[in-house]
Enzyme design. Structure first.
Site, PDB file in Angstrom:
ATOM      1  N   ASN A  72      11.245  22.639 -30.353  1.00  0.00           N
ATOM      2  CA  ASN A  72      11.695  23.903 -29.762  1.00  0.00           C
ATOM      3  C   ASN A  72      11.268  24.010 -28.292  1.00  0.00           C
ATOM      4  O   ASN A  72      11.266  25.088 -27.732  1.00  0.00           O
ATOM      5  CB  ASN A  72      11.201  25.095 -30.585  1.00  0.00           C
ATOM      6  CG  ASN A  72       9.695  25.252 -30.529  1.00  0.00           C
ATOM      7  OD1 ASN A  72       8.994  24.448 -29.897  1.00  0.00           O
ATOM      8  ND2 ASN A  72       9.179  26.270 -31.182  1.00  0.00           N
ATOM      9  N   ASP A  73      10.893  22.915 -27.693  1.00  0.00           N
ATOM     10  CA  ASP A  73      10.563  22.802 -26.268  1.00  0.00           C
ATOM     11  C   ASP A  73       9.152  23.269 -25.919  1.00  0.00           C
ATOM     12  O   ASP A  73       8.730  23.161 -24.774  1.00  0.00           O
ATOM     13  CB  ASP A  73      11.602  23.551 -25.414  1.00  0.00           C
ATOM     14  CG  ASP A  73      11.556  23.109 -23.960  1.00  0.00           C
ATOM     15  OD1 ASP A  73      11.536  21.905 -23.717  1.00  0.00           O
ATOM     16  OD2 ASP A  73      11.532  23.976 -23.066  1.00  0.00           O
TER      17      ASP A  73
ATOM     18  N   LYS B 117       9.775  30.385  15.868  1.00  0.00           N
ATOM     19  CA  LYS B 117      10.578  30.306  14.645  1.00  0.00           C
ATOM     20  C   LYS B 117      10.892  31.673  14.073  1.00  0.00           C
ATOM     21  O   LYS B 117      10.056  32.566  14.069  1.00  0.00           O
ATOM     22  CB  LYS B 117       9.804  29.488  13.613  1.00  0.00           C
ATOM     23  CG  LYS B 117      10.421  29.427  12.233  1.00  0.00           C
ATOM     24  CD  LYS B 117       9.867  28.253  11.456  1.00  0.00           C
ATOM     25  CE  LYS B 117       8.992  28.700  10.301  1.00  0.00           C
ATOM     26  NZ  LYS B 117       8.446  27.546   9.552  1.00  0.00           N
TER      27      LYS B 117
ATOM     28  N   ASP C 136       1.747  21.113  10.044  1.00  0.00           N
ATOM     29  CA  ASP C 136       1.977  22.250   9.141  1.00  0.00           C
ATOM     30  C   ASP C 136       1.233  22.007   7.828  1.00  0.00           C
ATOM     31  O   ASP C 136       0.774  20.902   7.562  1.00  0.00           O
ATOM     32  CB  ASP C 136       3.479  22.414   8.884  1.00  0.00           C
ATOM     33  CG  ASP C 136       3.835  23.864   8.531  1.00  0.00           C
ATOM     34  OD1 ASP C 136       2.924  24.700   8.446  1.00  0.00           O
ATOM     35  OD2 ASP C 136       5.034  24.146   8.372  1.00  0.00           O
TER      36      ASP C 136
END
Lengths: 331, 331, 331, 331, 331, 331
Positions: free
Chosen positions: E45-46, E201, E229
């Site tokens: 069922n994951d 930016k 960054d």
């Protein structure tokens, strides 16, 4: 008062444990709300089975239970009832505990013991209580043990009303020991400024006390004494104190306590003294009418709790229903 | 193993409540550690007074208490002992609860009841438990109720050892109902692959059950049966199941349960059947040697707890001391 | 004692707030551990900036701070220091609070006030304290306000040692009011069984008290009095009580208190009376040697805290370092 | 019913995650409340971005999300939605989880695994859920894992209604294994007292099971079988069980499950057997109408949740909407 | 250093989730401790199934997991591993999260969104983490979201070491936007006092950014640029910024980021520009050696985490392993 | 709007600490609710004594207190008032903190310091706050420090309204440093698209800053500058920045800040420059009208808080009262 400030009976659910259903019924009656049924049984392995008999969803639930003997059974009933209310989506869960007996275990006077009053305050919160109501804690500091809001109500109003009907000429109020002298003094003031005295009590063990005379105002000339304490269990110190007062020549004695446990035939032993005219208590602990000792006077307190619940529900102050800190159980 | 991996007796404190001091003594003895004294009394108002008899400061403390009748008294003793250890600066506070009776209240099978096993798990944490050890929970999901690490140990090892000394030719393992068939099957496999059957039990009330025949492997040809359950209280379903097995012609029956409460004269009623040859249980619940029913066999489990404590202290895995989920109490 | 039971100086970090670094230094010295530096500054917007001057990672950290005036600044320093220790991965964070001034706010003696002692106990826990050490709480119930283990130490030992060097012939111990009579009585017993008396004090407001005579043992014949209280602030009731004792003809009076705040020139006003021979206190509150009033005697308590820390670290009982419940601050 | 007992649409906010918006829309429609929009996107670093599209301040908020594959994405959506509602001052935050898939991880059947159902129950509370609604938990004990009030609703009502329209002559209800026999029995009783049988299933691994025959009521003479389980994933055991029933000569088989995952082409594999006439499930898991397998019957449950929400809001009992403990998922 | 300050390999357990087992292996190797096996599977069922492969009882456990895509799966693995360690009685449970991707969701820049970094910090605590280690948080304030002690380590040391081997004549450090200029400035200082500039930016959406020129130090005369960054995902702003630098005539550009996600073929798109000589990142996110882009340089950080773990275990300060607040992720 | 969506004055209680009763009165007046009296005194030992002057039972209580100097006294007042409201059974307890000065301590930029903003957020919750309202936090991440719902309101609306009445031809908005450039840019946009510049500030210590010129848009041709910051304490950087602007030839400068502390004679020092035409702030911090500096303009914000309280009470969105994350204090 605005319209929303009206008690909505359908919004309130009152349940009672096994300790004092009569008081619970009185409270419910005063509020005009039905006391809902509770089923309490035991499984074959001695575990309790408890079922609340009415839906509590989104309602204000009041569970009424005094922690009288058998204390642990009554405590577990209470914890389970709180848990049921909480997990069945009650809006508020109020633990109404007229007699919170654990308040006596409020400090460590020996190593490696439990401040059980704090422990039980925490257990109540864990089980789901969002508010606690009680009456006359053994010491006012116990109030600070609760993590949820708590309202310790006073019994002084009902006692005052009772004694005002009496002739109090020549009366003195006597505290069993120096620790409870403050409450006694306040009680004496309520009764119009009576003089106060205190027993010089030394506790030898849980069951044994010795009282060496009287401290405070002179007793001679007094015609009657009212001994005032928060709780009477075996009545040992009451008996000793009475004997001292008798030696001092006081012929008319009344005993007053909020919580009257009267274990070990306390009522018979105290009542046997002819000079003890009355033993006055409240119904925070259940005393069946049918079998009450003739000298026992039980002053009802259901309306005090009922009024506190009503005001709490309506958002009114209940300050005048409890005398603050320095009162009652203030030692 | 490095040097620091040695049990330091001075670093451990073991205390016992009133429910089963003999088992506590066994555990302490197995560990080579003294069982410390505990004082348990009652105040005149019925409140418990508990004092631990040795310093716990910065130590690993183990409080041993089975939740046997009177369950609420034993629970309160346990909660107070945990609280004392915690507030007296113990390093760790282990609640060792050989019989966690509340595990039976593990779901809501009626409205407005309490999943008491979860409530009690929370109360234990509030009181100060940092770890719980127990044996054979009624259902393996109860493990998930504990917020602190919990180790449910198994009794299968001791039972296996006991039965391996017997002749098991022609034996069948019988579960009292379909729900406990899995555990029984596993037990059967432990005993060398015995066949399994289950009673078709319908519970009418807490005390009344009806068993309509047997489900599963054929019984004919079987010479002896071992009925296997986690707990026997009044023994009602055991008695019914035994009668069905007798009707099926099985002449030699043994009853096995981890937790033997034997309330309502269960032992006398069960033992009166001559075909019941033995009632085998453990000492998670105390059975005084002096007064044991002649058919009662008590297999000791002190060493299982002792070993788990030792390994926990030393940081060793205790996986092989408890059979996982699908075992024992797995229903 | 095993090898691991040795104090490891590298495992301990002691820091001090601004309230009483001398006491902190004494404690550190007694333990043979360096007092680590702490930087306390204020940002331009009045926020405190606090930095602990040594790594606390995985160590037992002791933050020493008395809640003396300015109380709120000292409290905030303490909370920030606890927070820093906690968030920098200290193993244990001990708040050592020699003078916990909030203990006086221990009950609701008026509506809608705060039981501040409980509030502050909770704030300490939130900030990261895992253990609290303090000395002589105003009432023993305050112990129950702490959710973490707390050890209220006693000053009775140091006072006893101090007075045993004196001639106590004809001495009486006097409590300032009936509420503190119990502690006084215990102190009197410590000093070889001296008689006890108590002032009949009525508190009019926080700063005003009236004392109407003396309750208890007769004073005549007494040659010297020792007035015993937990805390002296403005000294108002001490002054009144002294005057009553003078009227009773007692020419030699000593004042004793654990926590000597001496606000509003209390020392000058008290010291001006020639019959007050000495004012004896401890250094839970800092009294610079250079500027001490000539009648002020400061009995050091650093070794009491040091010993308690040592024993806590080593897992030894510290029971004899604090007198239980009914002692000291017991009212 | 009093005036205040009317659903105030403006007081309620319903939001849906990505797992099953159709069911959410059904619930909202049943309640007469708009389903509010939710924006769910992913940042470039794969983190979810979630925004609730309407103010929740002081309102009762219901977040509807089934924990279907991809389970972890749906769980995280749910946790974030709860967190948003809580931190945006919702009055109540209800997690409505029609399929709580983690319920299967309800015990430790191996060492060092997670009782994930408990973990997720705790995560839901941390994220802000004040109440949980779900349907048919794998085992009834999972109810006890939730620290907030939880209401596991039943699907038995909708299935009962569905099957009552059919001819059930000669039908038998079959449980896939002994553990689910109780639920099956209850279901059989609902359908007018049909006989019950159970597969003798042994789980070899998560994906492999072996079924060795049938336990319980005789099958011969039966004309049709209804296999009843709480969840079908790959349908492996359904297939095996069907084959056994076919060997027993039963020509007409229906499969029933509350939660129909049908992974690994389960529907195709099951539907390929001509004797399987129908596969009946609910819409706790989404099955798009357009692409439904012709044998798949989806019984809607939106009105069950809608009714439970309505009653919860109005403070009415919802007891009859969920069958207690021993029902449905009871194993 | 005392004897007890030696790393005890048996006292430590290191486990890795699926996100970056190579880094986990490096850390373990650096410490001289084995990386223990972890089993991670999925139920049909994951739901995840996780098992730790070695006993953790009474040990310091380190769970290493980067929150890389698929983020929610990796988060759930981590939460389950923490839960297992906690409930299996680990002494300490350290969550080592080299890339804490949720740090980007650190504020409410729209109504009714989640400050997910705080939510996840709380979930980690609920699951059992007692300490968190991470590297370069997006903003230094995120540190304050953790309720347990947290150590955000720095990558500046490893980058500094890398670039010191290069000719940095005529180099300028460029921050992608004004917000990250401070970190870039600090990085420039580390490299011997290089000049700094920042892109102007404007973020249009999560995936779209516009950069309008360069703010700060003049670029003409610069021969090479290092763009710095904390994280590169799609590399959109890196690309734009590079183009601006090219227009300014800078022929030699290197990109540096701690966390290199490189989604949407970022490496191919960036690497296609011949002027981009190298893209330098760390292995907080896994980059398989076999398939690495030729321009990608991966600087290892396993020894930074290893050293931090070692010092944490030994109680040494790790201050020099993380640059405080104003560094790295400081914006 | 339905009937229940009307503000019920009787259901609300507003109290003010000592920091800014005028603002509290404004808020109350705006709401049409009386400001209730609060008594704040000090015991002789410097402990605060606080009493709320009206019943709060079952009501929504708003405690208004700015954390201005003396910060620790004002914080303790606030904590005690919250505690009183909580323990006296208020329905909700809102901490309204117009100036949350601790927001500046939002990260660890040195080892072993406190992220005090998080600590205080936790203390507020412990004391009983169920919701926090504030204005312009130093950084938007501080929002994530609160565990209870928090609403940081914006001052941009009131400033915008103020400046729109002015001639803004030739004006530039200047941020004191690069970190606050974003907020300044947003403010510039609000004022019709003014250009923006930022000081190139380097903080040397808490009280010392150096500004090396201006970054960003060209200043020449500008006729007036508006310097925009969240808080001015000593005004050091304001002064430096002004001098740079003067050197650039700008003759008309206005300073704007939400929180104007103006310590160390900041107003006198700033006002002495004739080119500084006005210093504009709000009344989150109290500035008595009688003694205001002639250049000080105080824009009232009481109605912003009043409106937020009203909307919160009525369940309306307050999103437009606070600018999200990237606004105001966004750095």
């Amino acid at each position: 008062m605005t319209e929303q400030h009206t008690l909505n009976a359908d919004d309130i659910r009152i349940f009672s444990g096994n300790s004092n259903p009569e008081l619970a019924a009185d409270i419910a009656k005063w509020l005009g709300v039905s006391l809902q049924p509770t089923t309490i049984k035991r499984f074959t392995n001695d575990n309790l089975y408890v079922q609340l008999g009415a839906s509590v969803r989104s309602r204000s639930v009041f569970i009424i239970q005094s922690l009288t003997p058998p204390v642990n059974d009554h405590l577990m009933e209470l914890l389970m009832m709180l848990d049921i209310a909480r997990s069945a989506s009650a809006k508020q869960v109020h633990a109404v505990i007229p007699y919170f007996s654990f308040a006596r275990s409020d400090k460590k006077d020996a190593p490696r013991i439990s401040i059980t009053a704090r422990l039980v305050a925490d257990l109540l919160q864990t089980a789901g209580a969002t508010h606690v109501m009680t009456m006359v804690l053994h010491s006012p500091q116990v109030h600070g043990f609760f993590s949820v809001p708590a309202d310790p109500l006073t019994s002084r109003g009902v006692f005052q009303q009772y004694f005002r009907q009496q002739d109090l000429g020549g009366a003195v109020v006597v505290a069993p020991d120096i620790g409870s002298a403050k409450s006694a003094a306040r009680f004496a003031r309520d009764l119009g400024g009576l003089p106060v005295a205190a027993g010089n009590k030394e506790r030898v063990s849980d069951t044994q006390v010795v009282i060496n005379g009287i401290i405070g105002n002179q007793l001679h000339g007094c015609k009657r004494a009212i001994i005032y304490d928060d709780e009477i269990a075996t009545g040992g110190s009451m008996l000793e104190l009475t004997r001292i007062l008798l030696r001092e020549g006081i012929p008319d004695i009344q005993l007053v306590c909020t919580h009257g446990l009267f274990t070990n035939n306390a009522l018979d032993r105290l009542g046997a003294l002819p000079e003890i005219k009355a033993i006055v208590t409240t119904d925070t602990i259940y005393h069946p009418v049918a079998t009450r000792h003739p000298k026992l006077v039980v002053v009802p307190v259901g309306h005090v709790f009922g009024d506190a619940i009503r005001r709490n529900y309506l958002g009114e102050s209940i300050g005048d229903l409890f005398v603050f800190g320095s009162a009652d159980g203030d030692k």
